[in-house]
Design a protein around this motif. Structure first.
Motif, short mmCIF file in Angstrom:
data_model
loop_
_atom_site.label_atom_id
_atom_site.label_comp_id
_atom_site.label_asym_id
_atom_site.label_seq_id
_atom_site.Cartn_x
_atom_site.Cartn_y
_atom_site.Cartn_z
N TYR A 1 79.55 57.16 88.28
CA TYR A 1 80.90 57.82 87.70
C TYR A 1 81.91 57.21 86.92
CZ TYR A 1 76.98 60.90 90.70
OH TYR A 1 76.56 61.12 91.37
N GLU A 2 82.80 57.83 86.75
CA GLU A 2 83.90 57.32 86.23
C GLU A 2 84.89 57.09 87.28
OE1 GLU A 2 85.31 55.57 83.54
OE2 GLU A 2 83.54 56.04 82.88
N PRO A 3 85.43 55.90 87.71
CA PRO A 3 86.32 55.39 89.28
C PRO A 3 87.28 56.30 89.35
CG PRO A 3 85.16 53.21 88.21
CD PRO A 3 85.28 54.67 87.23
N GLY A 4 87.62 57.01 90.75
CA GLY A 4 88.53 57.84 90.34
C GLY A 4 88.31 59.42 90.18
N SER A 5 86.89 59.71 89.10
CA SER A 5 86.83 60.84 88.67
C SER A 5 86.60 61.72 90.43
CB SER A 5 85.58 61.30 88.00
OG SER A 5 84.50 60.42 88.73
N PRO A 6 86.21 62.92 90.17
CA PRO A 6 86.13 63.87 91.17
C PRO A 6 84.66 63.21 92.07
CG PRO A 6 86.95 65.38 89.93
CD PRO A 6 86.84 63.84 88.67
N ALA A 7 83.53 63.41 90.58
CA ALA A 7 82.19 62.50 91.24
C ALA A 7 81.83 62.34 91.62
CB ALA A 7 81.72 62.64 90.27
N ASP A 8 82.79 60.90 91.44
CA ASP A 8 82.71 59.90 92.09
C ASP A 8 83.18 59.55 93.71
OD1 ASP A 8 82.94 56.84 91.97
OD2 ASP A 8 85.12 56.79 92.94
N LYS A 9 84.53 60.16 93.71
CA LYS A 9 85.05 60.46 95.13
C LYS A 9 84.45 61.21 95.43
CE LYS A 9 89.60 60.95 93.71
NZ LYS A 9 91.48 61.47 93.74
N ARG A 10 83.57 62.61 95.28
CA ARG A 10 82.46 63.22 96.22
C ARG A 10 81.11 62.52 96.96
NH1 ARG A 10 83.01 67.62 92.72
NH2 ARG A 10 81.36 66.11 90.89
N ALA A 11 80.82 60.87 95.76
CA ALA A 11 79.81 60.58 95.63
C ALA A 11 80.59 58.92 97.81
CB ALA A 11 79.75 59.66 94.71
N GLU A 12 82.01 59.04 97.37
CA GLU A 12 81.95 58.00 98.18
C GLU A 12 82.41 58.60 99.64
OE1 GLU A 12 86.06 54.89 98.55
OE2 GLU A 12 85.82 56.20 97.10
N ARG A 13 83.23 60.24 99.67
CA ARG A 13 83.08 60.80 100.43
C ARG A 13 81.46 60.54 101.39
NH1 ARG A 13 87.10 63.85 97.65
NH2 ARG A 13 85.65 65.11 97.30
N VAL B 1 79.11 59.02 101.57
CA VAL B 1 78.27 57.64 101.60
C VAL B 1 79.08 57.67 103.27
CG1 VAL B 1 77.60 55.55 101.93
CG2 VAL B 1 77.31 56.66 100.01
N SER B 2 80.19 58.17 103.07
CA SER B 2 81.74 57.54 104.46
C SER B 2 80.79 58.55 105.39
CB SER B 2 82.89 57.27 103.52
OG SER B 2 82.60 56.65 102.29
N ALA B 3 80.38 59.71 105.41
CA ALA B 3 80.46 60.44 105.97
C ALA B 3 79.07 60.07 107.24
CB ALA B 3 80.18 61.87 105.64
N VAL C 1 70.45 54.18 102.57
CA VAL C 1 70.31 54.78 100.99
C VAL C 1 70.39 55.21 99.83
CG1 VAL C 1 68.33 56.50 100.34
CG2 VAL C 1 67.56 54.54 102.25
N ALA C 2 71.73 56.51 100.37
CA ALA C 2 72.57 57.43 100.64
C ALA C 2 73.73 56.52 99.20
CB ALA C 2 73.94 58.26 100.73
N LEU C 3 74.06 54.48 99.81
CA LEU C 3 74.83 53.93 99.31
C LEU C 3 74.13 53.74 97.55
CD1 LEU C 3 77.15 52.27 99.42
CD2 LEU C 3 76.00 50.22 100.12
N ALA C 4 72.75 53.33 98.03
CA ALA C 4 72.22 53.49 96.70
C ALA C 4 71.87 53.47 95.99
CB ALA C 4 70.44 51.83 97.49
N LYS C 5 71.28 55.43 96.12
CA LYS C 5 72.10 56.16 95.35
C LYS C 5 72.97 56.61 94.26
CE LYS C 5 68.42 59.55 95.56
NZ LYS C 5 67.55 58.48 94.88
N LYS C 6 74.56 56.43 95.29
CA LYS C 6 74.91 57.72 94.96
C LYS C 6 76.50 56.41 94.00
CE LYS C 6 74.23 61.40 97.57
NZ LYS C 6 74.80 62.33 96.80
N LEU D 1 81.96 51.76 106.64
CA LEU D 1 80.46 50.52 106.77
C LEU D 1 81.56 49.71 107.83
CD1 LEU D 1 78.30 49.76 105.64
CD2 LEU D 1 79.07 48.43 103.79
N VAL D 2 82.20 49.30 108.21
CA VAL D 2 82.37 48.64 109.35
C VAL D 2 82.55 49.19 110.72
CG1 VAL D 2 84.88 47.34 110.20
CG2 VAL D 2 84.25 46.95 107.84
N LEU D 3 82.92 50.43 110.34
CA LEU D 3 83.16 51.14 111.89
C LEU D 3 81.40 50.83 112.20
CD1 LEU D 3 85.46 54.04 111.98
CD2 LEU D 3 86.04 52.01 112.80
#
Length: 383
Positions: free
Chosen positions: A54-66, A68-70, A127-132, A180-182
């Motif tokens: 995804y384009e960095p900072g795009s809504p899709a990119d932020k959804r993917a990050e959230r 995986v972070s969850a 797995v989510a990190l690798a896929k998203k 990830l650190v947590l």
């Protein structure tokens, strides 16, 4: 310069692998992505699709990050919950009649749930990190033999760092990195606490009254002696056993049948049957009745296979045999200590009671390492 793979062979000498014309200057000037593509090409890999998802900072990119972070945050939460439950949840044994029995019963399930959940969520997060998050890649690769050459190692490192760059794990994604650190920290803490948990509590804190020294057969604080009962709590009388028989009995206290060191075999031997009495245990029997611990002194299995004709008692786990007629001395198998004898008598109502607690260790344990103190002593003070 012509580069071939594997082993840095000269150009054209290995037709089974790709050969690429790259000068030294071109190699030095290549970006990480170009090095990654070069490495793939040298390995006979065709990158059909390769790039950021995804384009960095795009809504899709932020959804993917959230997303995986969850998963990583859940990993951390469950790991910390495991540590808290492991250290602070009431785990001391509670009888079925205690108000705290439910909390005690939940201890082990909660330990498994939190630690298992933490590991599960970490796996899902990876797995989510690798896929998203990691770059999207569709490649066709041919396998090769032999060791990797210098150019292979350089191009591989270029590929790895390029993936990291494109994933934004260095310059962006603070939430993802933090989660990830947590997750790693929580799991590391859980593993450390689990490994060191056995050293937290001092088993000798109560001196001669420490749990390792005392069984439920010990008389109560007011001197009341403990009755020998059936599993349902029915007290046992001499006429309940026929000559030559054996019955498993438990201490007549609340939840007595649930104590791991409590089961006792009560024997009624035939009249005039000779029994060897071990030194210091004279008078422990009542007439033809003898009581011995049911816990094998090898690894703690229940010893209950009684051969009436020979007086042998067999442990089904490792085939240790004990001779009832010789004071429960081990006569076969890995057990090295006799089964402890419980001193018994009758109370004023004609029921069997334990005169005192065992005077020797029940089951296997630390006392078999040759450095044990006397039964009922305080090893902490002695050391």
């Amino acid at each position: 310069m012509t580069i071939t793979n594997p082993g840095g062979n000269a150009a054209g000498t290995d037709t089974s692998h790709s050969a690429v014309e790259v000068s030294d200057e071109e190699l030095k000037s290549m970006s990480r992505e170009e090095l990654a593509r070069l490495g793939a090409k040298l390995d006979g890999v065709e990158l059909v699709e390769y790039g950021i998802r995804y384009e960095p900072g795009s809504p899709a990119d932020k959804r993917a990050e959230r997303a995986v972070s969850a998963w990583f945050l859940l990993t951390a939460i469950f790991a910390i919950a495991f540590v808290g439950i492991f250290l602070f949840w009431p785990h001391e044994y509670q009888t079925a009649y205690s108000d705290s029995q439910l909390a005690y019963a939940l201890y082990t399930p909660l330990i498994g749930l939190t630690l298992g959940g933490s590991l599960l969520f970490l796996g899902i997060g990876v797995v989510a990190l690798a896929k998203k998050i990691t770059p999207h890649e569709v490649a066709v690769q041919t396998r090769h033999d032999g060791f990797s050459a210098e150019v292979d190692r350089k191009t591989l490192s270029g590929e790895v760092f390029d993936v990291v760059d494109k994933s934004g794990l260095v310059k962006r994604r603070g939430v993802l990195k933090g989660s990830l650190v947590l997750a790693g920290g929580g799991l590391g803490l859980a593993a450390t606490v689990g490994a060191l948990g056995g050293f937290v509590k001092n088993p000798w804190a109560e001196g001669a009254d420490s749990q390792l020294w005392v069984t439920p057969w010990a008389p109560l604080a007011d001197g009341t002696k403990i009755r020998l009962t059936q599993q349902d709590g029915t007290p046992v009388r001499p006429e309940d056993l026929e000559a030559g028989s054996m019955s498993t009995v438990y201490p007549g206290v609340s939840g007595g049948a649930k104590f791991s060191d409590a089961p006792v075999m009560l024997f009624r031997v035939r009249p005039n049957q000779g029994i060897s009495i071990r030194t210091g245990q004279e008078g422990f029997q009542f007439g033809d009745y003898y009581a011995y611990s049911k816990i094998c002194t090898h690894v703690g299995c229940p010893v209950s296979l009684y051969e009436q004709q020979t007086g042998r008692v067999l442990c089904p786990c490792h085939q240790s045999q004990f001779d009832l007629y010789d004071g429960m001395r081990p006569v076969f198998g890995p057990a090295s200590r006799p089964l402890p004898q419980l001193p018994i008598e009758l109370d004023s109502e004609g029921y069997f009671v334990a005169t005192s607690d065992f005077i020797e260790a029940v089951g296997p344990g630390f006392w078999e390492n040759g450095k044990y103190p006397a039964w009922g002593s305080s090893p902490k003070e002695q050391s």
